[in-house]
Design a protein around this motif. Structure first.
Motif, short mmCIF file in Angstrom:
data_model
loop_
_atom_site.label_atom_id
_atom_site.label_comp_id
_atom_site.label_asym_id
_atom_site.label_seq_id
_atom_site.Cartn_x
_atom_site.Cartn_y
_atom_site.Cartn_z
N LYS A 1 52.15 90.81 16.53
CA LYS A 1 52.71 91.34 17.78
C LYS A 1 52.16 92.75 18.01
N ALA A 2 51.60 92.95 19.18
CA ALA A 2 50.97 94.24 19.49
C ALA A 2 51.89 95.08 20.36
N ALA A 3 51.70 96.39 20.27
CA ALA A 3 52.51 97.32 21.04
C ALA A 3 52.20 97.25 22.53
N SER A 4 50.99 96.81 22.87
CA SER A 4 50.58 96.74 24.27
C SER A 4 49.49 95.68 24.41
N GLU A 5 49.16 95.33 25.64
CA GLU A 5 48.09 94.38 25.89
C GLU A 5 46.75 94.95 25.43
N VAL A 6 46.57 96.26 25.57
CA VAL A 6 45.33 96.90 25.11
C VAL A 6 45.19 96.76 23.59
N HIS A 7 46.30 96.96 22.87
CA HIS A 7 46.27 96.82 21.41
C HIS A 7 45.97 95.38 21.01
N ARG B 1 32.05 75.47 19.10
CA ARG B 1 33.42 75.09 18.76
C ARG B 1 34.41 75.94 19.53
N ARG B 2 35.59 75.37 19.72
CA ARG B 2 36.64 76.08 20.44
C ARG B 2 37.19 77.23 19.63
N ILE B 3 37.65 78.26 20.34
CA ILE B 3 38.36 79.39 19.73
C ILE B 3 39.77 79.40 20.33
N VAL B 4 40.76 79.34 19.48
CA VAL B 4 42.15 79.39 19.91
C VAL B 4 42.73 80.71 19.43
N ILE B 5 43.43 81.40 20.33
CA ILE B 5 44.04 82.71 20.01
C ILE B 5 45.55 82.57 20.16
N LYS B 6 46.27 82.93 19.10
CA LYS B 6 47.72 82.79 19.12
C LYS B 6 48.38 83.99 18.45
N PRO B 7 49.55 84.37 18.96
CA PRO B 7 50.32 85.42 18.27
C PRO B 7 51.05 84.83 17.07
N ILE B 8 51.32 85.68 16.10
CA ILE B 8 52.17 85.28 14.98
C ILE B 8 53.33 86.26 14.91
#
Length: 161
Positions: free
Chosen positions: A70-76, A38-45
């Motif tokens: 919302k993350a402080a950085s791409e690594v987070h 099945r597909r995995i969709v990743i989204k910010p909230i």
């Protein structure tokens, strides 16, 4: 809690994936989509109903949805998503959701589509610790995959041995 057991489970789970180099977020996602069928969709909230939410994994009727705060950085951001991937890899069970809980996060989606979610109330239980340790291992694999062989060392240990 026995951290050595959690570390061993994380190591075993990573080894069982048999990921091909180079490892990336996308390659891990593709591997999981194939394994899960099945597909995995990743989204910010942007606005979470609670300030304690970093990442959520919802099982919808036709896909897996990972929402991340919302993350402080791409690594987070990467760590939050890898943590949710780790729950999938470790086969941590999701719970059936009430329609009221589903409406909290999906007010415009028919409640029958939101089937399950992984909810946690304790961030220091064995499931959470093991998932975080596996997420750390996966993040390390990603970093190693993109390290240039002739790049300058990133720390004194690499310089001085």
């Amino acid at each position: 809690m026995d951290y050595s057991v959690a570390r061993a489970r994380a190591r075993t789970a990573e080894d069982s994936l048999r990921l091909q180099e180079p490892v990336s977020m996308r390659s891990i996602q593709a591997h999981l989509e194939s394994a899960r069928g099945r597909r995995i969709v990743i989204k910010p909230i942007d606005n979470t109903p609670t300030d304690k939410v970093c990442g959520l994994w919802f099982g919808l009727d036709d896909l897996d949805l990972i929402l991340h705060a919302k993350a402080a950085s791409e690594v987070h951001r990467q760590q939050i998503v890898l943590h949710e991937f780790a729950h999938m890899i470790l086969r941590h069970e999701q719970e059936d959701l009430s329609h009221d809980y589903a409406k909290t996060f999906f007010p415009d989606l028919g409640p029958e589509r939101v089937v399950s979610a992984l909810k946690r109330t304790d961030f220091f239980n064995e499931l959470e610790v093991t998932a975080e340790l596996l997420a750390d291992r996966l993040a390390s694999r990603i970093r190693r995959s993109y390290r240039q062989p002739d790049a300058e060392p990133g720390n004194f240990g690499a310089v001085f041995g």
